[in-house]
Design an enzyme around this catalytic site. Structure first.
Site, PDB file in Angstrom:
ATOM      1  CG  ASP A  78      -4.638   5.641   0.953  1.00  0.00           C
ATOM      2  OD1 ASP A  78      -6.024   4.763   1.224  1.00  0.00           O
ATOM      3  OD2 ASP A  78      -4.509   6.873   1.570  1.00  0.00           O
ATOM      4  CD  GLU A 120      -9.359   4.378  -1.932  1.00  0.00           C
ATOM      5  OE1 GLU A 120      -9.681   3.964  -0.967  1.00  0.00           O
ATOM      6  OE2 GLU A 120      -7.902   4.988  -1.614  1.00  0.00           O
ATOM      7  CG  ASP A 147      -2.542   0.601   0.852  1.00  0.00           C
ATOM      8  OD1 ASP A 147      -2.422   1.633   0.345  1.00  0.00           O
ATOM      9  OD2 ASP A 147      -3.276  -0.744   1.367  1.00  0.00           O
ATOM     10  CG  HIS A 186      -8.795  -1.578   4.282  1.00  0.00           C
ATOM     11  ND1 HIS A 186      -8.981  -1.675   2.694  1.00  0.00           N
ATOM     12  CD2 HIS A 186      -8.633  -0.767   3.858  1.00  0.00           C
ATOM     13  CE1 HIS A 186      -8.603  -0.644   2.251  1.00  0.00           C
ATOM     14  NE2 HIS A 186      -8.347   0.058   3.311  1.00  0.00           N
ATOM     15  CG  ASP A 187     -11.413   0.998   2.589  1.00  0.00           C
ATOM     16  OD1 ASP A 187     -10.896   2.010   4.166  1.00  0.00           O
ATOM     17  OD2 ASP A 187     -11.075   2.249   1.822  1.00  0.00           O
TER      18      ASP A 187
HETATM   19  C1  GLC Z   1      -7.789   5.098   1.613  1.00  0.00           C
HETATM   20  C2  GLC Z   1      -7.911   4.325   2.619  1.00  0.00           C
HETATM   21  C3  GLC Z   1      -8.607   4.505   3.828  1.00  0.00           C
HETATM   22  C4  GLC Z   1      -7.857   5.288   4.050  1.00  0.00           C
HETATM   23  C5  GLC Z   1      -7.974   6.268   3.922  1.00  0.00           C
HETATM   24  C6  GLC Z   1      -7.225   7.381   3.678  1.00  0.00           C
HETATM   25  O1  GLC Z   1      -9.790   5.345   1.419  1.00  0.00           O
HETATM   26  O2  GLC Z   1      -8.440   2.381   2.063  1.00  0.00           O
HETATM   27  O3  GLC Z   1      -8.576   2.776   4.794  1.00  0.00           O
HETATM   28  O4  GLC Z   1      -8.071   5.087   6.011  1.00  0.00           O
HETATM   29  O5  GLC Z   1      -7.492   5.920   2.350  1.00  0.00           O
HETATM   30  O6  GLC Z   1      -5.939   7.087   4.525  1.00  0.00           O
END
Ligand code: GLC
Ligand code: CA
Length: 562
Positions: free
Chosen positions: A200, A257, A99, A330-331
């Site tokens: 991310d 992402e 990540d 995980h979100d």
């Molecule tokens: C992304 C991650 C999430 C995190 C956010 C801030 O969306 O997947 O888990 O809280 O970024 O880093």
């Protein structure tokens, strides 16, 4: 052009280390725990592991707030453990994707500690600092995790921007030193031998430098920043620079992402001719049903909308860019609870979702526990939750609906990120075999029923179905590279399509409802020979050709057409 690439053929298994396996009885998952389960992941058929952040972090957001990019979080182990994990994974033919969290750091990162000291030091400009306006914040933006997106700092005598938590200050990508600092760090990990990055919130790194106020939704306190921070003016310049300086030098996999993007945006981030990223995570299907409270509601997923979104992404990117395929992470809530059904039809619908996941064009991502059909967690009280977003939202919704605490808990139970973060359910021993002590977050009480040990011993389990679907995908290139050809778009319960590659055509029939559903088969398809390759209904047999077929609740079938 649909050229062959290893990352297009990859099957990714996402690990949330904190909740995967605790090897030293402190209630927290760790790297040694992951090492113990590499065979499990390999046997499933996965070829790549995406590791959620394992870097040193004070854990305001479970590792998404990084204090030191070159060190491992103490609870997870040491850099030696990491090197061991990487080398054993490689020996087994598993790649590891890290990540990469570089939109922000922790406020405890050394860059930020220097940055906030005063306005003169050379690190000040590593973050986004602004003077206040009329004795208040520089603009009206709210943070994703609640509250304002700006925080005043007494020693710097300015406000800093944090799109997420206060402890996650945003880096200033306009500053060339920041960009090169990030590239050096990425190269350091690549030189170690990691196989790529999941980036991310990467589409937020270039901010509109005017920092204008955002639109305030009715009933909301803060303005929306997203239009001014996502897909910003220099985003593609930055990613092309990153590609030139770092990514292009290695044979790796990259996935960004990118919430809130359209297929047109995706062609810019991941187009085959763009030299940016291999693929991106789009969010349309997981944002379905958002309303004035954002994702916080408990509405069911409308299947016709889901079909439209998937169809748009499948056809929009075909031969121009590459999709990433996911139903949970995980979100997000657990996919079976959200897109399937976690009661009577849990196993059947989990297998249906696997059939969808592995028969679309793109790289499939499995989130830990999905392969055994893990469900949302029925926590009853807010003190059982750990996630910062959940806890902040609970406060906000409770103020909004003071008369209706039950409704607040319903929304939290439906959408909290902790649904996906409870311990991996390995067996029926205390704490689900995750740890010998009380874990950092309670296990889902259904672990005696739903666990890996049980799933491995039952040939008809969700786990074995995942394994078979993965083998099927590896055996039929049409499932990877084939063009997606939907039919029956007007049907509201079923989702049907063909995948076609050279002279290979597969037919996929999926019933997303709790009832029987009849599927009309177009004549041109019905006339062809049809061989059943896999079904989640053990009574389904090859059938003679017909113009329609009735599917059982949550039935999913894959045929080879002759
Ligand atoms: C992304 C991650 C999430 C995190 C956010 C801030 O969306 O997947 O888990 O809280 O970024 O880093
Ligand atoms: Ca541990």
């Amino acid at each position: 052009m649909q050229s062959k690439k290893w990352w297009k053929e990859a099957i990714v298994y996402q690990i949330y280390p904190r909740s995967f396996l605790d090897s030293n009885s402190d209630g927290i998952g760790d790297l040694q725990g992951i090492i113990k389960k590499l065979d499990y992941i390999h046997d499933l058929g996965a070829t790549v592991i995406w590791l959620c952040p394992v870097y040193d972090s004070p854990n305001a957001d479970n590792g998404y707030d990084i204090r030191d990019y070159h060190a491992i979080m103490k609870e997870f182990g040491t850099i030696e453990d990491f090197d061991k994990l990487l080398s054993i994974a490689h020996q087994k033919g598993l790649k590891i994707v890290m990540d990469l969290v570089v939109n922000h750091t922790s406020d405890e990162h050394k860059w930020f500690r220097k940055s906030r000291q005063n306005q003169e030091n050379e690190y000040h400009n590593y973050y986004i600092w602004k003077d206040g306006k009329n004795k208040a914040a520089p603009n009206n933006w709210g943070a994703v995790f609640g509250g304002p997106a700006w925080k005043y700092d007494k020693s710097a005598k300015q406000y800093y921007l944090h799109l997420f938590a206060e402890k996650q200050p945003d880096l200033n990508w306009e500053n060339e030193k920041v960009r090169h600092g990030v590239y050096d760090m990425m190269s350091w990990w690549l030189e170690k031998g990691v196989d790529g990055f999941r980036m991310d919130v990467i589409n937020a790194i270039s901010k509109d430098q005017r920092f204008p106020d955002g639109e305030v939704q009715p009933g909301q306190k803060y303005g929306n920043s997203w239009n001014y921070v996502s897909n910003g003016p220099r985003i593609h310049e930055f990613l092309q620079e990153m590609n030139r300086e770092v990514l292009s030098k290695y044979d790796i996999m990259t996935v960004g992402e990118t919430s809130g993007i359209t297929t047109e945006d995706a062609l810019k981030y991941a187009g085959f001719d763009r030299n940016e990223l291999n693929m991106v995570f789009q969010f349309e299907h997981v944002e379905l049903g958002s309303d004035e409270n954002g994702k916080w509601n408990d509405k069911p997923v409308p299947i016709p909308e889901l079909k439209k979104i998937i169809t748009r992404w499948q056809t929009g990117l075909d031969r121009k860019a590459w999709n990433s395929l996911y139903l949970g992470n995980h979100d997000q809530p657990r996919s079976v609870s959200r897109f399937g059904s976690d009661g009577k039809y849990r196993e059947q619908s989990a297998k249906l979702l696997a059939t969808l996941l592995f028969t679309l064009q793109g790289t499939p991502y499995i989130y830990q526990g999905e392969e055994i059909g893990m469900t949302n967690v029925p926590f009853q009280t807010i003190d059982q939750y750990r996630d910062i977003e959940t806890l902040n939202t609970y406060r906000k919704l409770s103020a909004q609906y003071p008369q209706d605490p039950a409704r607040v808990m319903r929304y939290i139970r439906a959408k909290s990120r902790d649904n996906a973060r409870t311990p991996m359910q390995w067996d029926s021993s205390p704490h689900a075999g995750f740890s010998s002590v009380k874990p950092w977050i309670s296990e889902n009480p259904n672990y005696p029923e739903i666990n890996v040990e049980k799933s491995l011993s039952d040939p008809h389990s969700v786990y074995h179905f995942y394994q078979k679907m993965i083998q099927l995908r590896k055996a039929y290139p049409a499932l990877i590279y084939g063009t997606f050809l939907p039919f029956g778009e007007e049907e509201s319960k079923t989702f049907c399509y063909q995948r076609q590659w050279k002279d290979q055509t597969l037919l996929i029939l999926l019933n997303f409802s709790e009832g029987n559903a009849s599927v009309p088969i177009p004549k041109a398809i019905a006339q062809r020979n049809r061989k059943l390759l896999i079904s989640n209904d053990s009574t389904r047999a090859d059938q003679t050709l017909s113009q329609s077929i009735t599917l059982q609740p949550f039935e999913g079938n894959v045929y080879l057409l002759g």
